[in-house]
Structures are given as C-alpha cells and as structure tokens.
Design a protein around this motif. Structure first.
Motif, PDB file in Angstrom:
ATOM      1  N   CYS A 157      17.028   6.479  14.641  1.00  0.00           N
ATOM      2  CA  CYS A 157      16.756   6.515  13.067  1.00  0.00           C
ATOM      3  C   CYS A 157      16.167   6.128  11.925  1.00  0.00           C
ATOM      4  CB  CYS A 157      17.903   5.970  12.396  1.00  0.00           C
ATOM      5  SG  CYS A 157      19.400   6.392  13.210  1.00  0.00           S
ATOM      6  N   HIS A 158      14.569   5.429  12.249  1.00  0.00           N
ATOM      7  CA  HIS A 158      13.779   5.141  11.890  1.00  0.00           C
ATOM      8  C   HIS A 158      12.586   6.525  11.971  1.00  0.00           C
ATOM      9  CE1 HIS A 158      14.470   0.711  11.825  1.00  0.00           C
ATOM     10  NE2 HIS A 158      15.186   1.251  10.929  1.00  0.00           N
ATOM     11  N   ARG A 159      12.574   7.200  13.103  1.00  0.00           N
ATOM     12  CA  ARG A 159      12.339   8.260  12.650  1.00  0.00           C
ATOM     13  C   ARG A 159      11.721   9.338  11.996  1.00  0.00           C
ATOM     14  NH1 ARG A 159      12.875   9.616  18.671  1.00  0.00           N
ATOM     15  NH2 ARG A 159      11.577   8.054  18.892  1.00  0.00           N
ATOM     16  N   TYR A 160      13.506   9.785  11.376  1.00  0.00           N
ATOM     17  CA  TYR A 160      13.486  10.047  10.336  1.00  0.00           C
ATOM     18  C   TYR A 160      14.183  10.237   9.003  1.00  0.00           C
ATOM     19  CZ  TYR A 160      14.627  13.903  13.926  1.00  0.00           C
ATOM     20  OH  TYR A 160      14.231  14.520  15.270  1.00  0.00           O
ATOM     21  N   ASN A 161      13.359   8.804   9.017  1.00  0.00           N
ATOM     22  CA  ASN A 161      13.327   7.716   7.647  1.00  0.00           C
ATOM     23  C   ASN A 161      15.489   7.818   7.435  1.00  0.00           C
ATOM     24  OD1 ASN A 161      10.649   7.919   7.130  1.00  0.00           O
ATOM     25  ND2 ASN A 161      10.746   9.847   6.703  1.00  0.00           N
ATOM     26  N   VAL A 162      15.881   7.468   8.314  1.00  0.00           N
ATOM     27  CA  VAL A 162      16.958   6.825   7.624  1.00  0.00           C
ATOM     28  C   VAL A 162      17.500   5.738   8.199  1.00  0.00           C
ATOM     29  CG1 VAL A 162      19.329   6.561   9.152  1.00  0.00           C
ATOM     30  CG2 VAL A 162      18.224   9.232   8.548  1.00  0.00           C
ATOM     31  N   ARG A 163      18.063   4.653   6.926  1.00  0.00           N
ATOM     32  CA  ARG A 163      18.332   3.216   7.354  1.00  0.00           C
ATOM     33  C   ARG A 163      19.387   2.874   8.126  1.00  0.00           C
ATOM     34  NH1 ARG A 163      15.974  -0.533   3.723  1.00  0.00           N
ATOM     35  NH2 ARG A 163      18.127  -1.109   3.609  1.00  0.00           N
ATOM     36  N   VAL A 164      19.174   2.164   8.772  1.00  0.00           N
ATOM     37  CA  VAL A 164      19.997   1.476   9.851  1.00  0.00           C
ATOM     38  C   VAL A 164      20.974  -0.257   9.235  1.00  0.00           C
ATOM     39  CG1 VAL A 164      20.579   1.194  12.279  1.00  0.00           C
ATOM     40  CG2 VAL A 164      18.646   2.433  11.206  1.00  0.00           C
ATOM     41  N   GLY A 165      22.115  -0.006   9.609  1.00  0.00           N
ATOM     42  CA  GLY A 165      22.889  -1.170   9.502  1.00  0.00           C
ATOM     43  C   GLY A 165      23.636  -1.605  10.134  1.00  0.00           C
ATOM     44  N   ALA A 166      23.717  -2.632  10.778  1.00  0.00           N
ATOM     45  CA  ALA A 166      24.936  -3.226  11.756  1.00  0.00           C
ATOM     46  C   ALA A 166      25.895  -4.390  10.791  1.00  0.00           C
ATOM     47  CB  ALA A 166      23.687  -4.441  12.920  1.00  0.00           C
ATOM     48  N   TYR A 167      27.080  -4.046  11.338  1.00  0.00           N
ATOM     49  CA  TYR A 167      28.128  -5.049  11.383  1.00  0.00           C
ATOM     50  C   TYR A 167      28.058  -6.493  12.080  1.00  0.00           C
ATOM     51  CZ  TYR A 167      30.248  -0.674   8.415  1.00  0.00           C
ATOM     52  OH  TYR A 167      30.785  -0.200   7.357  1.00  0.00           O
ATOM     53  N   ILE A 168      28.052  -7.388  11.538  1.00  0.00           N
ATOM     54  CA  ILE A 168      28.522  -8.344  12.417  1.00  0.00           C
ATOM     55  C   ILE A 168      29.365  -9.135  11.706  1.00  0.00           C
ATOM     56  CG2 ILE A 168      27.122 -11.098  12.758  1.00  0.00           C
ATOM     57  CD1 ILE A 168      26.389  -8.578  13.983  1.00  0.00           C
ATOM     58  N   MET A 169      29.971  -9.653  12.609  1.00  0.00           N
ATOM     59  CA  MET A 169      31.543 -10.418  12.552  1.00  0.00           C
ATOM     60  C   MET A 169      31.685 -11.825  12.576  1.00  0.00           C
ATOM     61  SD  MET A 169      34.419  -9.776  11.635  1.00  0.00           S
ATOM     62  CE  MET A 169      34.481  -8.144  11.406  1.00  0.00           C
ATOM     63  N   LEU A 170      31.721 -12.851  12.137  1.00  0.00           N
ATOM     64  CA  LEU A 170      32.438 -14.134  12.414  1.00  0.00           C
ATOM     65  C   LEU A 170      33.310 -14.386  12.953  1.00  0.00           C
ATOM     66  CD1 LEU A 170      31.139 -17.090  11.629  1.00  0.00           C
ATOM     67  CD2 LEU A 170      32.370 -17.201   9.535  1.00  0.00           C
ATOM     68  N   LYS A 171      33.751 -15.064  13.859  1.00  0.00           N
ATOM     69  CA  LYS A 171      34.468 -15.459  15.295  1.00  0.00           C
ATOM     70  C   LYS A 171      35.219 -14.196  15.154  1.00  0.00           C
ATOM     71  CE  LYS A 171      37.744 -18.828  16.463  1.00  0.00           C
ATOM     72  NZ  LYS A 171      38.492 -19.969  15.331  1.00  0.00           N
ATOM     73  N   PRO A 172      34.226 -13.480  16.537  1.00  0.00           N
ATOM     74  CA  PRO A 172      34.581 -11.631  16.381  1.00  0.00           C
ATOM     75  C   PRO A 172      35.932 -12.089  17.925  1.00  0.00           C
ATOM     76  CG  PRO A 172      32.730 -11.900  17.746  1.00  0.00           C
ATOM     77  CD  PRO A 172      33.394 -13.219  16.224  1.00  0.00           C
ATOM     78  N   TRP A 173      36.255 -13.524  18.444  1.00  0.00           N
ATOM     79  CA  TRP A 173      37.133 -13.539  19.866  1.00  0.00           C
ATOM     80  C   TRP A 173      37.576 -14.457  19.242  1.00  0.00           C
ATOM     81  CZ3 TRP A 173      39.726  -9.757  21.645  1.00  0.00           C
ATOM     82  CH2 TRP A 173      40.331  -9.961  23.031  1.00  0.00           C
TER      83      TRP A 173
END
Length: 244
Positions: A106-122
């Motif tokens: 993604c960064h090679r093509y100037n694409v921004r990347v985001g990550a979903y993070i969950m509080l207490k996923p289990w």
C-alpha cells in the motif's frame, strides 16, 4: 445510489460487509467509474483482507484514482495483536506476515492503511486485561506494522453472533466506557491523534453497547441508560467530533 447526488462529499467510504478486493475486478471498476462520474470525491475508503492486498489489486485501483488525484485508504480488520485471538478464535486469517506485506504494498502506491482494533475482542479476557491488550495492540500496529491510523472501538453485542449467545447467558461482560477512556489516556499525543474512536454502530444494529457501570451494557438508543451513561456517551461523541 450514485444517481441521488449531484456531487459527493470529499470522503467516500464503500463498505461491502467484507472485502472490496474480494469482488470481481469488473465490479470493482464499475463502482469506481460510477463514483468518478460525480465531482467532489477527494478520498476513497475501502476495507480489505491483508491477503488480498497485492501489487496487482492495488495498482489497478490507483492507476484509476491517481488520474483524478484521489487518495485511497484501505482499512484492515486486525482487531488485536494476539495472533491466537485474531486468527484462531475470531478466524480473521490475518497473519503478521500478510499484514506487513499488505502495508508495504500500500505504501509503495501511496495508499494509506488503517487498522481496526477492538477493546475486549474475546470473552475470556477480563476488562483489566483487555485495556492493556488494546493499548499494546494500538502501539503494535502503529510502531511495528507502520499503519497510518487506527480505528478503535469497544466490543458491543450484535444478535446472531457467538458473543451474543455468551452475553445472553451472562457469560460475557462488556468493556466499560471507562475502559475506553483509560486506553486513550495512556497514548501519547502523537499516537492519540492517529486513533479514531468509532461510534457503536453496525449492520444489523447492536442490541447492547458499553455502559459506564452496567456489566452487560445498555441499549443502543440509551432508553435503559442512567443519566451518567447518557452524559458519558454524549461526551464521547463530542470527542469523536473534535478529537479533544
């Protein structure tokens, strides 16, 4: 849907309850062309699984968007640093190697990347453990995986899911609003500005969302919420709007 609008707002999100890149390229391209018919779009946001982010899948999208100076952002459902929870229990199929590779492409093509993070996923994690785990996960995706931003949310209850069954039997205690605040307060200012606090929304709609003090949460419409909860939810909404 496109025909309803004479022009678009600057940011358009196309979410298809899965992965945009899972769709056939003919359909992907048709969606892009339909969006480009109307003026106004400056950024396109999609979701994708890490393993589907390849040189070819990204290049053919950016080849189109770059002609119109439109920024592409891809969100990945990482949820947690804990590989066992992420891939065995949640069945996300997102290995660290695959995520690393996806971010680099993604960064090679100037694409921004985001990550979903969950509080207490289990459900087996205590709220105290969940706070620390979420904090470590945020730093991990920002510092080690080099994602550009984090979309942070506390777990809520949606009918028809495994957590719904556990919650219905009083075996899953929701994280609290105080847990959310604790995680945000531990972040240094630079990191906190990269963390977007998501609203408690989904499709289908949640039937229970976190409370400040009720173990099993409150209704999404807050009809059963205390005044404390209503004020707390209002303040979190203000934070989402201002990031302050």
């Amino acid at each position: 849907i496109v025909e309803r609008y004479n022009f678009f707002p600057g940011i358009i999100a196309v979410f298809n309850a899965g992965s945009f890149l899972q769709m056939d390229w003919v359909l992907q391209k048709a969606i892009l062309m339909a969006l480009l018919v109307k003026p106004g779009m400056k950024q396109l946001i999609i979701e994708a699984r890490a393993v589907l982010i390849t040189e070819n899948s990204i290049r053919r999208i950016t080849d189109i968007l770059d002609k119109f100076n439109i920024q592409l952002t891809i969100r990945i459902g990482i949820e947690t640093k804990d590989a066992n929870i992420r891939n065995v229990l949640l069945k996300k199929g997102q290995s660290e190697k695959a995520i690393n590779n996806a971010v680099m492409i993604c960064h090679r093509y100037n694409v921004r990347v985001g990550a979903y993070i969950m509080l207490k996923p289990w459900y087996t994690i205590s709220n105290e453990q969940a706070r620390i785990e979420a904090l470590h996960s945020i730093y991990w995706v920002l510092d080690i995986l080099n994602v550009d931003e984090v979309y942070f949310s506390a777990t809520f209850i949606v009918e028809g899911t495994p957590l719904f069954d556990l919650w219905s039997e009083n075996k899953f205690i929701l994280p609290t609003l105080w847990d959310i605040v604790w995680v945000l307060k531990q972040l240094d200012e630079e990191k906190r500005q990269k963390v977007v606090l998501l609203p408690f929304e989904d499709e289908p709609q949640p039937i229970a969302i976190p409370s400040s003090h009720k173990k099993y949460g409150v209704r999404m419409d807050l009809q059963d919420a205390s005044d404390e909860d209503k004020i707390f939810h209002y303040l979190l909404e203000e934070y989402r709007r201002t990031m302050e």
